[in-house]
Design a protein around this motif. Structure first.
Motif, short mmCIF file in Angstrom:
data_model
loop_
_atom_site.label_atom_id
_atom_site.label_comp_id
_atom_site.label_asym_id
_atom_site.label_seq_id
_atom_site.Cartn_x
_atom_site.Cartn_y
_atom_site.Cartn_z
N GLU A 76 0.81 -1.14 0.08
CA GLU A 76 -0.07 -0.06 -0.07
C GLU A 76 0.90 1.29 0.08
O GLU A 76 2.07 1.08 -0.04
CB GLU A 76 -0.94 -0.01 1.30
CG GLU A 76 -2.11 -1.20 1.10
CD GLU A 76 -3.35 -0.70 1.87
OE1 GLU A 76 -3.18 -0.13 2.78
OE2 GLU A 76 -4.13 -1.48 1.68
N ASP A 77 0.29 2.44 0.25
CA ASP A 77 1.11 3.80 0.12
C ASP A 77 2.22 3.73 1.07
O ASP A 77 3.48 3.99 0.54
CB ASP A 77 0.19 4.74 0.34
CG ASP A 77 -0.80 4.89 -0.72
OD1 ASP A 77 -0.73 4.67 -1.81
OD2 ASP A 77 -1.85 5.75 -0.45
N ASN A 78 2.32 3.25 2.13
CA ASN A 78 3.10 3.43 3.18
C ASN A 78 3.36 2.24 3.92
O ASN A 78 4.25 2.30 5.09
CB ASN A 78 3.08 4.73 4.22
CG ASN A 78 2.71 6.00 3.53
OD1 ASN A 78 3.57 6.36 2.57
ND2 ASN A 78 1.68 6.85 3.59
N SER A 79 2.90 1.12 3.63
CA SER A 79 3.03 -0.05 4.51
C SER A 79 3.24 -1.26 3.53
O SER A 79 2.59 -1.46 2.17
CB SER A 79 1.88 -0.15 5.46
OG SER A 79 0.87 -0.11 4.86
N LEU A 80 3.59 -2.39 4.17
CA LEU A 80 3.51 -3.77 3.57
C LEU A 80 2.76 -4.54 4.40
O LEU A 80 3.01 -4.52 5.55
CB LEU A 80 5.01 -4.34 3.67
CG LEU A 80 5.29 -5.73 3.15
CD1 LEU A 80 4.94 -5.86 1.57
CD2 LEU A 80 6.33 -6.25 3.49
N ILE A 81 1.83 -5.09 3.69
CA ILE A 81 0.75 -6.09 4.35
C ILE A 81 0.93 -7.43 4.18
O ILE A 81 1.32 -7.93 3.03
CB ILE A 81 -0.84 -5.66 4.02
CG1 ILE A 81 -1.09 -4.20 4.28
CG2 ILE A 81 -1.73 -6.60 4.68
CD1 ILE A 81 -2.27 -3.52 3.70
#
Length: 95
Positions: free
Chosen positions: A15-20
């Protein structure tokens, strides 16, 4: 037997600012890691297991096996993480 192999079935979402990080079958596993907390990412193949993502964040390392991911998907993940400014060490997948 099902649960033994389900621990190797992770997939990754950027995502924009994170890894899921999620698991295909163990739906309660849902880990979100902000990019600023990630210190190192490497792709590894341990023993006879599937390719895995070794993630070092906040001084602890964790392996997430992605047995359902294709080589092409791993390389796309590498490219996408590098575009987000994260260095990726690829120790097992030929490019």
């Amino acid at each position: 037997m099902f649960f033994i192999f389900s621990f190797e079935m992770y997939y990754f979402i950027i995502e924009d600012n994170s890894l899921i990080i999620r698991n295909h079958y163990l739906s309660w596993i849902d880990v979100t890691i902000p990019f600023q907390d990630i210190q190192r990412v490497s792709f590894e193949k341990r023993y006879k297991r599937a390719y895995s993502l070794k993630l070092t964040a906040e001084s602890e390392s964790t392996h997430y096996c992605g047995s359902t991911l294709t080589t092409k998907t791993w390389l796309m993940l590498k490219r996408d993480l590098e575009e987000k400014g994260i260095m990726v060490s690829n120790e097992c997948i030929s490019e």
